[in-house]
Enzyme design. Structure first.
Site, PDB file in Angstrom:
ATOM      1  N   ASP A 138      -9.559  45.796 -73.484  1.00 62.01           N
ATOM      2  CA  ASP A 138      -9.415  46.691 -74.640  1.00 62.01           C
ATOM      3  C   ASP A 138      -7.936  46.718 -75.003  1.00 62.01           C
ATOM      4  O   ASP A 138      -7.087  46.197 -74.259  1.00 62.01           O
ATOM      5  CB  ASP A 138      -9.889  48.103 -74.241  1.00 62.01           C
ATOM      6  CG  ASP A 138      -9.682  49.130 -75.354  1.00 62.01           C
ATOM      7  OD1 ASP A 138     -10.067  48.852 -76.504  1.00 62.01           O
ATOM      8  OD2 ASP A 138      -9.102  50.197 -75.083  1.00 62.01           O
ATOM      9  N   SER A 139      -7.630  47.363 -76.119  1.00 64.50           N
ATOM     10  CA  SER A 139      -6.230  47.530 -76.513  1.00 64.50           C
ATOM     11  C   SER A 139      -5.473  48.440 -75.544  1.00 64.50           C
ATOM     12  O   SER A 139      -4.251  48.524 -75.628  1.00 64.50           O
ATOM     13  CB  SER A 139      -6.170  48.158 -77.904  1.00 64.50           C
ATOM     14  OG  SER A 139      -6.718  49.457 -77.857  1.00 64.50           O
ATOM     15  N   CYS A 145     -13.891  46.860 -76.825  1.00 61.21           N
ATOM     16  CA  CYS A 145     -13.085  47.372 -77.929  1.00 61.21           C
ATOM     17  C   CYS A 145     -13.816  47.027 -79.233  1.00 61.21           C
ATOM     18  O   CYS A 145     -14.068  45.853 -79.499  1.00 61.21           O
ATOM     19  CB  CYS A 145     -11.716  46.692 -77.878  1.00 61.21           C
ATOM     20  SG  CYS A 145     -10.641  47.085 -79.264  1.00 61.21           S
ATOM     21  N   GLU A 155      -4.123  57.381 -75.787  1.00 65.78           N
ATOM     22  CA  GLU A 155      -3.312  56.495 -74.932  1.00 65.78           C
ATOM     23  C   GLU A 155      -2.227  57.264 -74.181  1.00 65.78           C
ATOM     24  O   GLU A 155      -1.812  56.866 -73.101  1.00 65.78           O
ATOM     25  CB  GLU A 155      -2.616  55.419 -75.778  1.00 65.78           C
ATOM     26  CG  GLU A 155      -3.414  54.160 -76.041  1.00 65.78           C
ATOM     27  CD  GLU A 155      -3.706  53.324 -74.808  1.00 65.78           C
ATOM     28  OE1 GLU A 155      -2.770  52.939 -74.094  1.00 65.78           O
ATOM     29  OE2 GLU A 155      -4.897  53.062 -74.563  1.00 65.78           O
ATOM     30  N   CYS A 157     -15.235  53.812 -81.346  1.00 65.23           N
ATOM     31  CA  CYS A 157     -13.989  53.344 -80.726  1.00 65.23           C
ATOM     32  C   CYS A 157     -14.086  53.750 -79.265  1.00 65.23           C
ATOM     33  O   CYS A 157     -14.461  54.890 -78.954  1.00 65.23           O
ATOM     34  CB  CYS A 157     -12.778  54.001 -81.382  1.00 65.23           C
ATOM     35  SG  CYS A 157     -11.231  53.762 -80.461  1.00 65.23           S
ATOM     36  N   HIS A 169     -12.007  54.443 -77.064  1.00 70.26           N
ATOM     37  CA  HIS A 169     -11.121  55.513 -76.585  1.00 70.26           C
ATOM     38  C   HIS A 169     -11.785  56.894 -76.715  1.00 70.26           C
ATOM     39  O   HIS A 169     -11.480  57.806 -75.948  1.00 70.26           O
ATOM     40  CB  HIS A 169      -9.817  55.547 -77.398  1.00 70.26           C
ATOM     41  CG  HIS A 169      -8.802  54.530 -76.998  1.00 70.26           C
ATOM     42  ND1 HIS A 169      -8.965  53.187 -77.213  1.00 70.26           N
ATOM     43  CD2 HIS A 169      -7.584  54.669 -76.389  1.00 70.26           C
ATOM     44  CE1 HIS A 169      -7.896  52.538 -76.767  1.00 70.26           C
ATOM     45  NE2 HIS A 169      -7.046  53.412 -76.266  1.00 70.26           N
TER      46      HIS A 169
HETATM   47  N1  DGL Z   1     -10.487  51.134 -78.260  1.00 69.71           N
HETATM   48  C1  DGL Z   1     -10.418  50.375 -79.459  1.00 69.71           C
HETATM   49  C2  DGL Z   1     -11.754  50.347 -80.198  1.00 69.71           C
HETATM   50  O1  DGL Z   1     -12.772  50.468 -79.589  1.00 69.71           O
HETATM   51  C3  DGL Z   1      -9.322  50.568 -80.438  1.00 69.71           C
HETATM   52  C4  DGL Z   1      -8.210  51.479 -80.277  1.00 69.71           C
HETATM   53  C5  DGL Z   1      -6.970  50.948 -80.958  1.00 69.71           C
HETATM   54  O2  DGL Z   1      -6.781  51.175 -82.155  1.00 69.71           O
HETATM   55  O3  DGL Z   1      -6.227  50.259 -80.264  1.00 69.71           O
HETATM   56  O4  DGL Z   1     -11.793  50.163 -81.389  1.00 69.71           O
END
Ligand code: DGL
Length: 257
Positions: free
Chosen positions: A12-13, A75, A153, A185, A187
């Protein structure tokens, strides 16, 4: 090493994909997992496509160097922007995640389905095809949340900044009828309880981690790649920031939240 006993790569990011990894470990307890969080380059959700493709390609090369047998793109943003290319370029199974619209529509609740996700995810073709498929059956509202993944984050999941962000963002919807909220997302599942502090507790909040983990299992079975080990697998976590605090937080998120 026998192909079945190789680890599964997940990325993931940043720390968001750990919400998916947690589910994957439950669904596939005997598998080994290698996770890469690209926190140094987070957020992905507001980057341009070329930049995103370059970043994802570096991460995937890292996982390939660890001899993974499959990759789970934990992600939504990276899935929508890069998964088709990845599948063309690598001959191992690549499993992506997308906003869980289907289960939300199938609840048949009255009102709007809010799809919280990054601006990239919601503007990419993949999501628009998905939305087209369900839009005659439900009132779907794409709900871009630029900036939210960055707040998550930071690691303080109960921060005032997150509450303020969500309160402001959801203020127009508080009293209107929300059928459900889709977390598009990875996160966002970490702040599910904060969302429920703002909207009514009986509004279902849905994420795609279980469906994606089951899909990963199905693919491993179909390709005869399921581990035959009887003991629990390991989880190794890497992060591009190489900051011990981020590593500690990552392992903590796997257990406590
Ligand atoms: N966790 C990521 C997602 O599922 C993106 C978060 C980011 O913008 O880095 O889209």
């Amino acid at each position: 090493m026998n192909g079945k006993e190789k680890p599964i790569g997940v990325f993931d990011s940043g720390i968001g994909g750990l919400s998916v990894l947690k589910q994957a470990v439950k669904v596939l307890p005997n598998e080994d997992f290698i996770y890469f969080g690209d926190s140094k380059n987070a957020p992905y959700g507001t980057k341009n496509l070329d930049e995103l493709k370059k970043l994802v390609s570096n991460v995937v090369e890292f996982l390939i160097s660890k001899k993974v047998k499959a990759i789970l793109v934990a992600c939504n943003t990276a899935t929508s922007a890069t998964v088709d290319d990845l599948r063309k370029n690598y001959d191992i199974p690549i499993i992506g995640i997308e906003p869980a619209l289907k289960p939300a529509v199938e609840l048949h609740r009255e009102g709007k389905i809010l799809v919280m996700a990054t601006p990239v995810t919601l503007s990419e073709k993949k999501f628009n095809i998905l939305m087209e498929k369900y839009k005659k059956d439900a009132d779907i509202v794409p709900f871009p949340c630029g900036g939210l993944a960055e707040l998550i984050e930071k690691g303080d999941l109960k921060s005032k900044e997150i509450t303020k962000y969500l309160t402001e963002k959801l203020k127009d919807y508080k009293s209107s009828k929300i059928a459900s909220i889709v977390l598009g997302c990875t996160h966002y599942p970490f702040i599910k309880s904060q969302i429920h502090e703002i909207v009514n507790k009986d509004i279902p909040i849905i994420d795609g981690s279980l469906g994606t983990s089951k899909q990963l299992k199905r693919q491993l079975i179909n390709l005869n790649l399921l581990s035959e080990k009887q003991e629990k697998g390991y989880v190794h976590i890497y992060n591009s920031l190489q900051d011990p605090k981020v590593n500690d937080l990552s392992y903590k998120l796997m257990t406590n939240v």
